[in-house]
Enzyme design. Structure first.
Site, PDB file in Angstrom:
ATOM      1  N   LYS A 151      35.723  28.379  36.751  1.00  0.00           N
ATOM      2  CA  LYS A 151      35.147  28.767  35.468  1.00  0.00           C
ATOM      3  C   LYS A 151      34.566  27.507  34.837  1.00  0.00           C
ATOM      4  O   LYS A 151      35.282  26.528  34.635  1.00  0.00           O
ATOM      5  CB  LYS A 151      36.209  29.399  34.569  1.00  0.00           C
ATOM      6  CG  LYS A 151      36.570  30.828  34.984  1.00  0.00           C
ATOM      7  CD  LYS A 151      37.515  31.456  33.994  1.00  0.00           C
ATOM      8  CE  LYS A 151      37.707  32.945  34.270  1.00  0.00           C
ATOM      9  NZ  LYS A 151      36.526  33.748  33.935  1.00  0.00           N
ATOM     10  N   LYS A 261      34.875  45.174  37.076  1.00  0.00           N
ATOM     11  CA  LYS A 261      36.255  45.231  36.604  1.00  0.00           C
ATOM     12  C   LYS A 261      36.516  46.648  36.106  1.00  0.00           C
ATOM     13  O   LYS A 261      35.973  47.048  35.067  1.00  0.00           O
ATOM     14  CB  LYS A 261      36.482  44.224  35.478  1.00  0.00           C
ATOM     15  CG  LYS A 261      36.214  42.768  35.839  1.00  0.00           C
ATOM     16  CD  LYS A 261      36.467  41.874  34.633  1.00  0.00           C
ATOM     17  CE  LYS A 261      36.330  40.398  34.974  1.00  0.00           C
ATOM     18  NZ  LYS A 261      34.918  39.982  35.087  1.00  0.00           N
TER      19      LYS A 261
END
Length: 345
Positions: A151, A261
């Site tokens: 990230k 997701k």
């Protein structure tokens, strides 16, 4: 068939603070829905992410809305999929509960669900200081992960490039696949995003997720055309629940991948729509969990094995089930860089 559904609100606690694009999480609020038909019981997890999910309502309101949908399932025996499109986390929880009512922990008949094969996953390096990220990266490499996801966007960009350089000096792209997730941290204006994509491309990355903030379809489309790196959409998909709007957005941006997701992108039903539409356009996809407990992780992994199986080779973004001090026990385990279900389950 008549069902009885109960709701339990629960707060889980992270072993270590989890740094995300929306801040740092120390605890996680979820709702467990338990469905009974008088002889069997099924359980599902509703887990909206604050400030990110399109159905991230205040807890008291969320509980009221979820109860209303549970009452409808009790009365009709079916899920009102169209009514639940704007509430993906609730839909995912109810889908999971009804599936597990029918088949206990095995939600699908796949080699993964039978404990015969694992699902390859990426090793996620959370946001943190340079030293923290370097330490976490080394830990993932020691554990045997062959796909590392960093990230980025939280620390100095040059330091983030240095982390990637450290891996590439030791491992080529055939040995370790590198993915990065910018969480919308780059700016399109003045060529900032494209310049950073060009710098990142020297490290032979698999892809970059969401380089600029969601909602800039024209800008994202231009980046997808000009980027030397494959672009994957993530936050861009949140709140787009109508099939025609999904097709329109993908047709305009034309990304290389979408990252799905179920808790955020329409439950299992909505993710199937995304996958089918993307496939029609030659767009790839993979599935990621979103800080769910083991109840949700188990369901997402089994869904992943069902839609991409029977033999998955592309690393998925599934969690390890080791985030929380008070997680719910499930027969999930990590072996090297794969998520497995115990054959004793």
């Amino acid at each position: 068939m008549k069902y009885k559904i109960t709701i339990e609100e629960r707060v889980l606690h992270f072993k270590q603070p989890a740094g995300t694009s929306r801040g740092v999480y120390t605890e996680r609020r979820i709702w467990l829905v338990t469905v009974s038909d008088g002889s069997s019981v099924g359980i599902g997890e509703c887990a909206p992410l604050p400030d990110l999910s399109c159905d991230a309502l205040p807890p008291s309101i969320y509980n009221i809305v979820l109860r209303r949908f549970c009452d409808e399932v009790e009365q009709t025996g079916i899920i009102a999929y169209e009514d639940l499109r704007p509430y993906p986390s609730m839909l995912f929880g109810l889908e999971t509960a009804l599936l597990s009512l029918q088949s206990s922990q095995r939600l699908s008949d796949t080699p993964f669900a039978r404990g015969e094969e694992g699902i390859p996953i990426n090793g996620l390096v959370w946001m943190g200081s340079y030293d923290e990220m370097a330490q976490r990266m080394e830990e993932k490499l020691r554990q045997g992960f062959r796909c590392i996801k960093l990230k980025i966007g939280a620390i100095d960009f040059d330091q983030e490039l240095d982390l990637l350089r450290r891996i590439r000096e030791r491992f080529g792209p055939r040995e370790v696949e590198l993915r990065v997730d910018a969480n919308g941290a780059f700016h399109f204006d003045n060529g900032d995003a494209l310049y950073k994509l060009e710098l990142l491309s020297q490290y032979a990355l698999h892809s970059i997720e969401q380089p600029v903030k969601a909602g800039q379809w024209a800008n994202m489309a231009e980046l997808s055309r000009e980027s030397p790196l494959p672009i994957a959409l993530d936050e861009e998909l949140i709140g787009i629940n109508d099939p025609e709007q999904k097709r329109q957005m993908l047709n305009i941006i034309r990304p290389a991948y979408i990252v799905l997701k179920p808790s955020l992108h329409g439950g299992m039903a909505g993710c199937r729509e995304w996958i089918d539409i993307a496939r029609d356009m030659g767009i790839g996809s993979w599935i990621t969990s979103a800080l769910e407990s083991n109840i949700g992780l188990n369901a997402i992994a089994q869904f992943c094995a069902h839609v991409y199986g029977p033999h998955i080779t592309m690393p998925q973004g599934l969690g390890t089930g080791q985030l929380f001090t008070d997680n719910i026990r499930m027969p999930l385990e990590i072996r090297r860089d794969q998520l497995w279900i115990s054959r004793n389950s």
